[in-house]
Scaffold this motif. Sequence first.
Motif, PDB file in Angstrom:
ATOM      1  N   ALA B 169      40.445 -41.169  40.415  1.00  0.00           N
ATOM      2  CA  ALA B 169      41.785 -42.588  40.430  1.00  0.00           C
ATOM      3  C   ALA B 169      40.929 -43.467  39.313  1.00  0.00           C
ATOM      4  CB  ALA B 169      41.755 -42.801  41.646  1.00  0.00           C
ATOM      5  N   GLY B 170      41.512 -44.377  39.149  1.00  0.00           N
ATOM      6  CA  GLY B 170      41.210 -45.422  38.315  1.00  0.00           C
ATOM      7  C   GLY B 170      41.583 -44.787  36.734  1.00  0.00           C
ATOM      8  N   THR B 171      40.541 -44.967  36.077  1.00  0.00           N
ATOM      9  CA  THR B 171      40.455 -44.581  34.256  1.00  0.00           C
ATOM     10  C   THR B 171      40.694 -43.033  34.636  1.00  0.00           C
ATOM     11  OG1 THR B 171      38.311 -43.820  34.291  1.00  0.00           O
ATOM     12  CG2 THR B 171      38.861 -46.459  33.821  1.00  0.00           C
ATOM     13  N   GLY B 172      40.411 -42.310  35.968  1.00  0.00           N
ATOM     14  CA  GLY B 172      40.211 -40.828  35.366  1.00  0.00           C
ATOM     15  C   GLY B 172      39.414 -40.186  34.631  1.00  0.00           C
ATOM     16  N   MET B 173      38.666 -41.060  33.895  1.00  0.00           N
ATOM     17  CA  MET B 173      37.444 -40.940  32.972  1.00  0.00           C
ATOM     18  C   MET B 173      36.161 -39.876  33.726  1.00  0.00           C
ATOM     19  SD  MET B 173      35.595 -42.671  30.299  1.00  0.00           S
ATOM     20  CE  MET B 173      36.448 -42.433  28.688  1.00  0.00           C
ATOM     21  N   ARG B 174      36.053 -38.714  32.628  1.00  0.00           N
ATOM     22  CA  ARG B 174      34.697 -38.392  32.736  1.00  0.00           C
ATOM     23  C   ARG B 174      33.773 -38.333  30.980  1.00  0.00           C
ATOM     24  NH1 ARG B 174      33.917 -39.074  37.441  1.00  0.00           N
ATOM     25  NH2 ARG B 174      34.304 -37.533  38.572  1.00  0.00           N
ATOM     26  N   GLY B 175      32.570 -38.814  31.585  1.00  0.00           N
ATOM     27  CA  GLY B 175      32.062 -38.874  30.122  1.00  0.00           C
ATOM     28  C   GLY B 175      30.725 -37.842  30.600  1.00  0.00           C
ATOM     29  N   SER B 176      30.654 -36.706  30.015  1.00  0.00           N
ATOM     30  CA  SER B 176      29.286 -35.912  29.900  1.00  0.00           C
ATOM     31  C   SER B 176      28.603 -35.733  29.005  1.00  0.00           C
ATOM     32  CB  SER B 176      29.614 -34.528  30.538  1.00  0.00           C
ATOM     33  OG  SER B 176      30.646 -34.475  31.444  1.00  0.00           O
ATOM     34  N   VAL B 177      27.057 -35.633  29.101  1.00  0.00           N
ATOM     35  CA  VAL B 177      26.328 -35.828  28.289  1.00  0.00           C
ATOM     36  C   VAL B 177      25.157 -34.096  28.286  1.00  0.00           C
ATOM     37  CG1 VAL B 177      24.737 -36.269  26.286  1.00  0.00           C
ATOM     38  CG2 VAL B 177      26.482 -37.819  27.202  1.00  0.00           C
ATOM     39  N   MET B 178      26.036 -33.318  27.402  1.00  0.00           N
ATOM     40  CA  MET B 178      24.637 -32.427  27.680  1.00  0.00           C
ATOM     41  C   MET B 178      23.207 -32.358  26.960  1.00  0.00           C
ATOM     42  SD  MET B 178      25.192 -28.535  27.388  1.00  0.00           S
ATOM     43  CE  MET B 178      26.846 -27.975  27.822  1.00  0.00           C
ATOM     44  N   LEU B 179      22.085 -32.682  27.582  1.00  0.00           N
ATOM     45  CA  LEU B 179      21.018 -32.745  27.293  1.00  0.00           C
ATOM     46  C   LEU B 179      20.224 -31.143  26.512  1.00  0.00           C
ATOM     47  CD1 LEU B 179      20.278 -35.716  29.559  1.00  0.00           C
ATOM     48  CD2 LEU B 179      20.335 -36.175  26.917  1.00  0.00           C
ATOM     49  N   HIS B 180      19.098 -31.085  26.456  1.00  0.00           N
ATOM     50  CA  HIS B 180      18.126 -29.966  26.470  1.00  0.00           C
ATOM     51  C   HIS B 180      16.358 -30.801  26.560  1.00  0.00           C
ATOM     52  CE1 HIS B 180      15.322 -27.373  23.538  1.00  0.00           C
ATOM     53  NE2 HIS B 180      16.105 -26.479  24.939  1.00  0.00           N
ATOM     54  N   LEU B 181      15.954 -30.833  27.145  1.00  0.00           N
ATOM     55  CA  LEU B 181      14.610 -31.078  28.360  1.00  0.00           C
ATOM     56  C   LEU B 181      13.075 -31.037  28.043  1.00  0.00           C
ATOM     57  CD1 LEU B 181      16.755 -34.278  30.382  1.00  0.00           C
ATOM     58  CD2 LEU B 181      16.419 -34.742  27.581  1.00  0.00           C
ATOM     59  N   PRO B 182      13.635 -29.733  27.315  1.00  0.00           N
ATOM     60  CA  PRO B 182      12.365 -28.473  27.675  1.00  0.00           C
ATOM     61  C   PRO B 182      11.259 -29.189  28.049  1.00  0.00           C
ATOM     62  CG  PRO B 182      12.822 -28.475  25.208  1.00  0.00           C
ATOM     63  CD  PRO B 182      13.644 -29.878  26.335  1.00  0.00           C
ATOM     64  N   ALA B 183      10.497 -30.700  27.386  1.00  0.00           N
ATOM     65  CA  ALA B 183       8.752 -31.370  27.017  1.00  0.00           C
ATOM     66  C   ALA B 183       9.398 -32.394  28.304  1.00  0.00           C
ATOM     67  CB  ALA B 183       8.901 -32.420  25.868  1.00  0.00           C
ATOM     68  N   LEU B 184      10.216 -32.233  29.162  1.00  0.00           N
ATOM     69  CA  LEU B 184      10.403 -33.118  30.191  1.00  0.00           C
ATOM     70  C   LEU B 184      10.089 -32.334  31.401  1.00  0.00           C
ATOM     71  CD1 LEU B 184      12.954 -35.878  30.242  1.00  0.00           C
ATOM     72  CD2 LEU B 184      10.146 -36.192  30.477  1.00  0.00           C
ATOM     73  N   ILE B 185      10.808 -31.535  31.366  1.00  0.00           N
ATOM     74  CA  ILE B 185      10.330 -30.248  32.381  1.00  0.00           C
ATOM     75  C   ILE B 185       9.763 -29.147  32.509  1.00  0.00           C
ATOM     76  CG2 ILE B 185      11.217 -27.740  33.024  1.00  0.00           C
ATOM     77  CD1 ILE B 185      14.123 -28.902  32.154  1.00  0.00           C
ATOM     78  N   MET B 186       8.566 -28.888  31.350  1.00  0.00           N
ATOM     79  CA  MET B 186       7.524 -28.501  30.964  1.00  0.00           C
ATOM     80  C   MET B 186       5.733 -29.802  31.639  1.00  0.00           C
ATOM     81  SD  MET B 186       6.396 -27.338  27.112  1.00  0.00           S
ATOM     82  CE  MET B 186       7.508 -26.571  26.507  1.00  0.00           C
ATOM     83  N   THR B 187       6.781 -30.785  31.572  1.00  0.00           N
ATOM     84  CA  THR B 187       5.354 -31.793  32.001  1.00  0.00           C
ATOM     85  C   THR B 187       5.565 -32.295  33.347  1.00  0.00           C
ATOM     86  OG1 THR B 187       6.229 -33.365  30.956  1.00  0.00           O
ATOM     87  CG2 THR B 187       4.560 -32.567  29.244  1.00  0.00           C
ATOM     88  N   ARG B 188       6.641 -31.531  33.947  1.00  0.00           N
ATOM     89  CA  ARG B 188       6.875 -32.239  35.220  1.00  0.00           C
ATOM     90  C   ARG B 188       7.678 -33.506  35.688  1.00  0.00           C
ATOM     91  NH1 ARG B 188       5.921 -26.843  38.163  1.00  0.00           N
ATOM     92  NH2 ARG B 188       4.465 -25.949  37.470  1.00  0.00           N
ATOM     93  N   GLN B 189       8.080 -33.969  34.375  1.00  0.00           N
ATOM     94  CA  GLN B 189       8.193 -35.448  34.690  1.00  0.00           C
ATOM     95  C   GLN B 189      10.070 -35.523  35.030  1.00  0.00           C
ATOM     96  OE1 GLN B 189       6.943 -38.181  31.867  1.00  0.00           O
ATOM     97  NE2 GLN B 189       6.426 -36.517  30.684  1.00  0.00           N
ATOM     98  N   ILE B 190      10.663 -34.600  35.439  1.00  0.00           N
ATOM     99  CA  ILE B 190      11.880 -33.918  35.266  1.00  0.00           C
ATOM    100  C   ILE B 190      12.365 -34.613  36.860  1.00  0.00           C
ATOM    101  CG2 ILE B 190      11.878 -31.253  36.451  1.00  0.00           C
ATOM    102  CD1 ILE B 190      14.160 -33.432  33.352  1.00  0.00           C
ATOM    103  N   ASN B 191      12.308 -34.256  37.906  1.00  0.00           N
ATOM    104  CA  ASN B 191      12.476 -34.979  38.627  1.00  0.00           C
ATOM    105  C   ASN B 191      12.415 -36.234  38.756  1.00  0.00           C
ATOM    106  OD1 ASN B 191      13.148 -32.589  40.092  1.00  0.00           O
ATOM    107  ND2 ASN B 191      11.166 -31.959  40.531  1.00  0.00           N
TER     108      ASN B 191
END
Lengths: 173, 350
Positions: B169-191
């Motif tokens: 409810a309210g704005t009824g708005m959802r904004g989403s951004v799709m990201l590709h984050l291989p480096a953050l995953i390889m270095t295990r910083q993603i969590n």
Amino acid sequence: MLCNICGKNPATVHLTEIVDNQMNELHLCEECAREKSSQMEQQFGLSDLLVGLTQTEKSSEDKEFANLKCAGCGLTYKDFKKIGRLGCGECYTTFKKYLGPLLKRIHGSTIHHGKTPFLTVKVTKNKVDVQELRQQLQKAVESEAYEEAARIRDQIKEIEQKQSPEPGGNEEK
Amino acid sequence: MKINDLLHQTSEWLKGTGPNSDIVISSRIRLARNLQKFPFPHWANKKQNRDILDAVAQAVPAIEGLKNATLFKLSELDNIDRQFLIERHLMSYEHAQKTDFKGLIIDDEEVISIMINEEDHIRAQVMQSGFNLFEAWGILNKVDESMARELPFAFLSDWGYLTACPTNAGTGMRGSVMLHLPALIMTRQINQVLAAIAKLSFTTRGLYGEGTQAVGNFFQISNQISLGPSEKEIIENINGLIRQIIEQELQTREILMTKSKIMLEDKIYRSFGILKSAYTISSQETTELLSLVRLGVDLGMIRDITRRTVNELFILTQPAHLQKLENKKISSQERDFKRAEIIRQQLTVK
């Protein structure tokens, strides 16, 4: 890789589960994954979350309220608690007293500041602004932030002056 | 337009252009809207659902941006077509279930799509390539304004647009951004990053929306709160968060390039090698390897293919796309052969 649950079929679905802050990786076949996901849905379905959020109301009032029916669509508050979805736009007015606190818990706010449907843009936007500013003014006065209060007061004045009807004003259009 | 026409074009969001397109795949804004006087789809009877579909269908010619649009009735599409539309992110998985009186409007560039009778009467979305939420909002806002001239929306001045689930409810708005984050995953910083996102009332999802696991280093980040902040504030909040994540990913890529360049090159060129030479490959392995190849393109290691080619391969190798290309239903094993064949063709330098 074989499925972690049945150990027979190849794992095609990969899940990360967080239980008590422990992260587990699960590698499942399609069949076991389906079972697992329906289990998870039972535990954490959105409707349950909403029901959980609505359950802090006082129980005596709650009983009376549970049978209240929306005149627009026939949905009862009990139905809403069961399915986690409202029946129509009018439900929001019918269940206003209970939805207010719920919306506050979900969004942290109960005042819409976004756009409005085309025809009513001007009027409603100002109304909302003034409402919010008045609340801010009160808070400022209570906390003795008088400079801030004066600034907000001027802002309200400005909006209200703009809103006062002008000859041939376009508010009704 | 026919569904098959889409097969031979690149969706707007896959073009690999737009700001920060080395990290941000796409930006999407959706609005939930409902018509006054009609129950929400799940609570409406068949006649009401049909009337809702008809009312929206009638409004289409007057809606901005939909002059070259097509309305599909979901009940008239087969399973492969429906899956195909989900794979192209033109509709949700939920929309493909119980298809009676459900509709989907798509403009011929695949920028705007509108689901009719999903959870709400109207779910309108705009997708753009790269980090571009405001541009997407600019387009969608015009669509919304022209819809509001034709269709009376359920709205209260204090609670905004009314939706089947109060979380929208309210704005009824959802904004989403799709990201590709291989480096953050390889270095295990993603969590750490994901934990911070959750604290800030944003949600993270995998490539295919709600309930999906992040595969191939892709994450979708979106706002949770829709009542209170204005549309502009919602977008600014998301943008602020995304900018920080982009910065972290970029820094980490740089560190990897200086401190473990050989390891990184090894991973990337091996992935490229497998994709160029495999004769059978699963969807999961494809996504994982393509993710690394994309990183190689972004870092300038792989120069003979474009980001757009890699993006297209993510979609072309999905099950329904493969079956559309073959023009028939094929088994999982046959799909693995076909997938490998298409990848080999596309990655071979012409």
